[in-house]
Write an enzyme that holds these catalytic residues in place. Structure first.
Site, PDB file in Angstrom:
ATOM      1  N   GLY A  86       0.983  -1.540   0.410  1.00  0.00           N
ATOM      2  CA  GLY A  86      -0.054  -0.135   0.268  1.00  0.00           C
ATOM      3  C   GLY A  86       0.487   1.726  -0.326  1.00  0.00           C
ATOM      4  O   GLY A  86       1.714   1.585  -0.952  1.00  0.00           O
ATOM      5  N   SER A 185       5.377  -5.196  -3.041  1.00  0.00           N
ATOM      6  CA  SER A 185       4.653  -4.302  -3.146  1.00  0.00           C
ATOM      7  C   SER A 185       5.265  -3.159  -2.181  1.00  0.00           C
ATOM      8  O   SER A 185       6.337  -3.410  -1.823  1.00  0.00           O
ATOM      9  CB  SER A 185       3.340  -3.575  -3.335  1.00  0.00           C
ATOM     10  OG  SER A 185       2.910  -2.856  -4.157  1.00  0.00           O
ATOM     11  N   TYR A 186       4.582  -2.153  -1.957  1.00  0.00           N
ATOM     12  CA  TYR A 186       5.330  -1.854  -1.183  1.00  0.00           C
ATOM     13  C   TYR A 186       5.690  -2.769   0.262  1.00  0.00           C
ATOM     14  O   TYR A 186       6.352  -1.861   1.637  1.00  0.00           O
ATOM     15  CB  TYR A 186       4.400  -0.408  -0.260  1.00  0.00           C
ATOM     16  CG  TYR A 186       5.289   0.867   0.895  1.00  0.00           C
ATOM     17  CD1 TYR A 186       5.502   1.550  -0.060  1.00  0.00           C
ATOM     18  CD2 TYR A 186       5.126   0.787   1.992  1.00  0.00           C
ATOM     19  CE1 TYR A 186       6.580   2.319   0.657  1.00  0.00           C
ATOM     20  CE2 TYR A 186       5.960   1.731   2.443  1.00  0.00           C
ATOM     21  CZ  TYR A 186       6.356   2.285   2.085  1.00  0.00           C
ATOM     22  OH  TYR A 186       7.217   3.445   2.780  1.00  0.00           O
ATOM     23  N   ASP A 424       4.930  -6.177 -15.515  1.00  0.00           N
ATOM     24  CA  ASP A 424       4.546  -4.964 -14.292  1.00  0.00           C
ATOM     25  C   ASP A 424       5.432  -3.584 -14.161  1.00  0.00           C
ATOM     26  O   ASP A 424       6.664  -3.600 -14.398  1.00  0.00           O
ATOM     27  CB  ASP A 424       4.859  -5.634 -12.706  1.00  0.00           C
ATOM     28  CG  ASP A 424       4.620  -4.639 -12.131  1.00  0.00           C
ATOM     29  OD1 ASP A 424       3.490  -4.083 -12.050  1.00  0.00           O
ATOM     30  OD2 ASP A 424       4.854  -4.554 -10.504  1.00  0.00           O
ATOM     31  N   HIS A 477       2.038  -7.125 -11.354  1.00  0.00           N
ATOM     32  CA  HIS A 477       2.400  -6.745 -10.259  1.00  0.00           C
ATOM     33  C   HIS A 477       2.348  -8.354  -9.038  1.00  0.00           C
ATOM     34  O   HIS A 477       3.071  -8.470  -8.346  1.00  0.00           O
ATOM     35  CB  HIS A 477       1.218  -5.915 -10.135  1.00  0.00           C
ATOM     36  CG  HIS A 477       2.401  -5.409  -8.833  1.00  0.00           C
ATOM     37  ND1 HIS A 477       3.187  -4.392  -8.303  1.00  0.00           N
ATOM     38  CD2 HIS A 477       1.783  -4.382  -7.812  1.00  0.00           C
ATOM     39  CE1 HIS A 477       4.023  -4.007  -7.394  1.00  0.00           C
ATOM     40  NE2 HIS A 477       2.691  -3.784  -6.842  1.00  0.00           N
TER      41      HIS A 477
END
Length: 500
Positions: A86, A185-186, A424, A477
């Site tokens: 996020g 991701s984050y 991605d 992703h």
């Protein structure tokens, strides 16, 4: 009198006997057992547990977890923590859409539950998997102290480490199992910062001792320069811009794009961003969907997960889910406040909706009263509705580049797999490949294809200090969502310390 003394002696013996019962016999807390899963009608192939762990009793800061035992041998199989990114996104993203125990199908009727069937590629085929909503304010996790919703990388790592220590106290039978930390991701920030805290805790003799072995990061944010400079070469390499556009931006920006300030460089970058604006940022192979809802901008795009649900027409608002990361092309990872997806979407698209995403299945399931009760989650009246990605938190990137942390961990003996879906555009493989190479480790496994069956699943390069980089061919992703069989294969091989 004699009878009383005898009774007291028996009671004392019973207490002493209990005191010396091995921790592994005590087992998981019965109150956390998930007895049934709404929407699923079969027999669960393994045990499930869920609930809260307090990481700050004074503040009332409670983190929610869902634990799925391995379908293999839970007593000896690894325990793997999963974290979505996020920041501000629930790890039920991974549970529902990626590698959880169930496949979710849309409800046949409105207001009814989605249909759940067993996922043949669930990661609990190979491990005991622990999904965690973090930090407080995300998913089902919450705090009674509003100030706790102002947080950042370092505090999140501290809280998650505190969670793990208490969780292993509650589940002592898993303390000896190999333990791995994973995320995407984050969570490319969450995973190494937490791993460092766990490693330092082990070195300091913190109890209980966590049997930490290594970590996995998928399409993860890592370093502002490497992440920022990776996007333009990726766009060119994928044939999305012309050679003239690429040469012009190279010249104007002197080959560096992550912190551009010069006017001509910015103009060239904006031309490129405009050129790829209609491309699905999370998987450039996926066609874009343009809903007919009047409440959405005409260029809002949804990937494969939305199209599986069928087209939605009419004026009602469509809630959409994100594929993990809060940065679009124009915002490479930098120190300071990190915008959550809802706030970012409002600023960029004049909408709370996140482009390319659909979270209706997760939203309908996790906000159903019967599901919250079955999972031992607080009610919506107590903590508000569940959201895949929330705007409740104010989050700061305060941990700097992850590269020094990766170096510290890998040279300390911990194994690491850095994997990337190669289509991605959000966190391109070009950046991950570059920073892993920049560590300067000796190449121990030259760049080559890796296979699932007889098919090329991607490419990999192995380094000294137990570091592996891998791509997943044709994936976006969120790798386990796009390529579930390949994801399970590399997951199993990494946990078993086998080369891809």
């Amino acid at each position: 009198m004699g009878a009383s003394v005898a009774a007291m002696a028996l009671l004392l013996c019973a207490c002493l006997s209990l005191a010396f019962v091995p921790l592994s016999v005590l087992g998981a807390p019965a109150s956390a057992a998930v007895e049934s899963v709404p929407g699923f009608s079969g027999t669960l192939p393994s045990k499930h547990y869920s609930g809260y762990v307090s990481v700050n009793e004074t503040h009332g800061r409670e983190l929610f977890y869902y634990f799925v035992e391995s379908e293999g041998n839970p007593a000896t199989d690894p325990v793997v923590l999963w974290l979505n990114g996020g920041p501000g996104c629930s790890s039920f993203d991974g549970f529902i859409y990626e590698h959880g125990p169930f496949k979710f199908e849309p409800a046949a009727e409105s207001n009814s539950l989605p249909k759940l069937t067993l996922n043949p590629y669930s990661w609990n085929k190979a491990a005991n998997v622990l999904y965690l909503d973090s930090p407080a304010g995300v998913g089902y996790s919450y705090s009674k102290t509003r100030a706790d919703y102002i947080t950042g990388d370092l505090q999140t790592a501290l809280d998650t480490h505190a969670f793990l220590l208490k969780w292993f106290e509650d589940y002592p039978e898993y303390q000896a199992n190999p333990f791995f930390i994973s995320g995407e991701s984050y969570a490319g920030i969450y995973v190494p910062t937490l791993s460092r805290n766990v490693a330092h805790g082990i070195k300091a003799g913190v109890k209980p001792v966590i049997n930490f072995k290594g970590y996995l990061v998928g399409n993860g944010c890592t370093d502002d320069q490497f992440d920022g400079d990776a996007i333009v070469p990726f766009i060119y390499g994928m044939g999305l811009i012309s050679v003239d556009m690429y040469k012009n931006v190279q010249t104007a920006c002197n080959g560096s794009y992550w912190n551009a300030t010069e006017k001509t460089c910015l103009q060239n970058l904006n031309d490129i961003y405009a050129d790829v604006d209609a491309v699905n940022i999370y998987d450039i192979l996926e066609p874009c969907y343009y809903p007919e809802s009047s409440s959405l901008r005409s260029n809002t795009r949804l990937p494969q997960s939305f199209r599986r649900l069928g087209e939605t027409k009419g004026p009602h608002k469509i809630r959409k889910r994100q594929f993990g990361r809060a940065y679009p092309l124009r915002l490479p990872l930098k120190a300071g406040r990190v915008p959550t997806w809802p706030s970012l979407s409002h600023a960029l698209f004049d909408s709370e909706n996140v482009p390319c995403t659909d979270d209706r299945i997760a939203d309908s399931w996790l906000n159903h009263a019967s599901v919250r009760a079955a999972l031992h989650a607080k009610s919506a009246a107590d903590i508000g509705p569940w959201e895949l990605c929330t705007n409740n938190i104010i989050f700061y990137h305060d941990a700097g580049s992850m590269i020094p942390i990766h170096r510290e961990l890998t040279t300390s003996g911990y194994r690491a797999l850095i994997y990337s879906g190669d289509h991605d555009m959000c966190v391109p493989y070009t950046g991950s490949e570059a920073w892993t190479s920049s560590l300067g480790y000796k190449v121990t496994d030259q760049w080559r294809a890796w296979f699932v069956g007889r098919q090329v699943a991607g490419y990999t390069q192995g380094y000294a200090n137990n570091l592996t980089f891998a791509t997943i061919k044709g994936s976006g992703h969120t790798v386990p969502e796009y390529k579930p069989a390949e994801a399970l294969a590399f997951f199993q091989r990494f946990l078993s310390a086998e080369p891809l």
